[in-house]
Design a protein around this motif. Sequence first.
Motif, PDB file in Angstrom:
ATOM      1  N   SER A   1      13.441  16.863  57.292  1.00 15.27           N
ATOM      2  CA  SER A   1      14.856  17.005  57.664  1.00 15.27           C
ATOM      3  C   SER A   1      15.611  15.688  57.524  1.00 15.27           C
ATOM      4  O   SER A   1      16.819  15.679  57.340  1.00 15.27           O
ATOM      5  CB  SER A   1      14.987  17.487  59.111  1.00 15.27           C
ATOM      6  OG  SER A   1      14.526  18.803  59.241  1.00 15.27           O
TER       7      SER A   1
ATOM      8  N   LEU B   1       9.179   8.146  63.717  1.00 20.67           N
ATOM      9  CA  LEU B   1       8.723   9.441  64.217  1.00 20.67           C
ATOM     10  C   LEU B   1       7.330   9.280  64.800  1.00 20.67           C
ATOM     11  O   LEU B   1       6.493   8.565  64.250  1.00 20.67           O
ATOM     12  CB  LEU B   1       8.667  10.480  63.094  1.00 20.67           C
ATOM     13  CG  LEU B   1       9.994  11.134  62.695  1.00 20.67           C
ATOM     14  CD1 LEU B   1      10.923  10.161  62.026  1.00 20.67           C
ATOM     15  CD2 LEU B   1       9.732  12.326  61.816  1.00 20.67           C
TER      16      LEU B   1
ATOM     17  N   ARG C   1      18.591  21.891  62.847  1.00 22.72           N
ATOM     18  CA  ARG C   1      17.196  22.334  62.960  1.00 22.72           C
ATOM     19  C   ARG C   1      17.061  23.563  63.845  1.00 22.72           C
ATOM     20  O   ARG C   1      16.133  24.340  63.683  1.00 22.72           O
ATOM     21  CB  ARG C   1      16.324  21.203  63.501  1.00 22.72           C
ATOM     22  CG  ARG C   1      16.134  20.074  62.480  1.00 22.72           C
ATOM     23  CD  ARG C   1      15.074  19.101  62.905  1.00 22.72           C
ATOM     24  NE  ARG C   1      13.835  19.753  63.282  1.00 22.72           N
ATOM     25  CZ  ARG C   1      12.903  20.195  62.434  1.00 22.72           C
ATOM     26  NH1 ARG C   1      13.078  20.058  61.132  1.00 22.72           N
ATOM     27  NH2 ARG C   1      11.803  20.764  62.885  1.00 22.72           N
TER      28      ARG C   1
ATOM     29  N   THR D   1       7.504  16.269  68.223  1.00 19.71           N
ATOM     30  CA  THR D   1       7.810  15.109  67.393  1.00 19.71           C
ATOM     31  C   THR D   1       9.038  14.426  67.976  1.00 19.71           C
ATOM     32  O   THR D   1      10.059  15.065  68.198  1.00 19.71           O
ATOM     33  CB  THR D   1       8.071  15.518  65.929  1.00 19.71           C
ATOM     34  OG1 THR D   1       6.880  16.112  65.411  1.00 19.71           O
ATOM     35  CG2 THR D   1       8.455  14.322  65.085  1.00 19.71           C
TER      36      THR D   1
ATOM     37  N   SER E   1       8.111  20.641  66.856  1.00 17.85           N
ATOM     38  CA  SER E   1       7.872  20.857  65.431  1.00 17.85           C
ATOM     39  C   SER E   1       6.864  19.840  64.931  1.00 17.85           C
ATOM     40  O   SER E   1       6.765  18.741  65.477  1.00 17.85           O
ATOM     41  CB  SER E   1       9.168  20.669  64.623  1.00 17.85           C
ATOM     42  OG  SER E   1      10.142  21.604  64.990  1.00 17.85           O
TER      43      SER E   1
ATOM     44  N   PHE F   1      11.580  17.190  69.210  1.00 20.73           N
ATOM     45  CA  PHE F   1      11.542  18.511  68.596  1.00 20.73           C
ATOM     46  C   PHE F   1      10.164  19.135  68.776  1.00 20.73           C
ATOM     47  O   PHE F   1       9.153  18.447  68.645  1.00 20.73           O
ATOM     48  CB  PHE F   1      11.848  18.413  67.098  1.00 20.73           C
ATOM     49  CG  PHE F   1      13.191  17.830  66.808  1.00 20.73           C
ATOM     50  CD1 PHE F   1      14.312  18.639  66.751  1.00 20.73           C
ATOM     51  CD2 PHE F   1      13.349  16.467  66.608  1.00 20.73           C
ATOM     52  CE1 PHE F   1      15.563  18.102  66.499  1.00 20.73           C
ATOM     53  CE2 PHE F   1      14.596  15.916  66.354  1.00 20.73           C
ATOM     54  CZ  PHE F   1      15.707  16.736  66.301  1.00 20.73           C
TER      55      PHE F   1
ATOM     56  N   VAL G   1       9.860  17.587  60.560  1.00 24.87           N
ATOM     57  CA  VAL G   1      10.995  16.779  61.031  1.00 24.87           C
ATOM     58  C   VAL G   1      11.286  15.674  60.019  1.00 24.87           C
ATOM     59  O   VAL G   1      12.450  15.406  59.695  1.00 24.87           O
ATOM     60  CB  VAL G   1      10.724  16.212  62.441  1.00 24.87           C
ATOM     61  CG1 VAL G   1      11.874  15.318  62.891  1.00 24.87           C
ATOM     62  CG2 VAL G   1      10.505  17.345  63.443  1.00 24.87           C
TER      63      VAL G   1
END
Length: 180
Positions: free
Chosen positions: A34, A100, A139, A107, A26, A24, A31
């Motif tokens: 989420s 992550l 997302r 990410t 982001s 992502f 993340v």
Amino acid sequence: MTPQPTGRLVRHSDGVYIVLDRVFLSPIDDVWGSLTRPYRLHRWLGECTGEPRTGAVRIRKAGIPDAQWDDVAVLQCDSPHRFRGEIGPSGASRRVYFHLSHASSYTTVTFGERVKPLATEAGVGVLAEYVLDRLVAGRTKHAMPTWDAYTAALLPYYEKLLREPPIPRAPAPAASALVE
């Protein structure tokens, strides 16, 4: 759009896992939210009850016909990098994790679920693809994928994959897993 398989087998010290990545554009904390905040899980995963701080949560996945409530026992939660847990009823639960990492504004979410390397476990990979694609859709505000498309498109790939020996470590994520 036909779902595409992205999973691979990886051997860890406690067993063999189907492992998938999604990337992502982001920040890592966004993340992570989420994946761990109940009100944000509701957007893409489904219903979520309980309190993650206590180590016990219940989820019911959205979009899957006749989905039942699953207990989630949180075994490790190191924000914003690592989660490890058991999903399902006691005695029949499944070990899962997500890690992550963040670099250059991206990410990467690496998700793993422990399996037995048998074709009868192939549905685990199909479900993991579906759930992660729902995360992507949630997302990016795209339409949620439909469950019906996943089994026919992905089951043969995972049946074949589970007949192969697992690789010793996870390779870099595939470019096709990149999400903006």
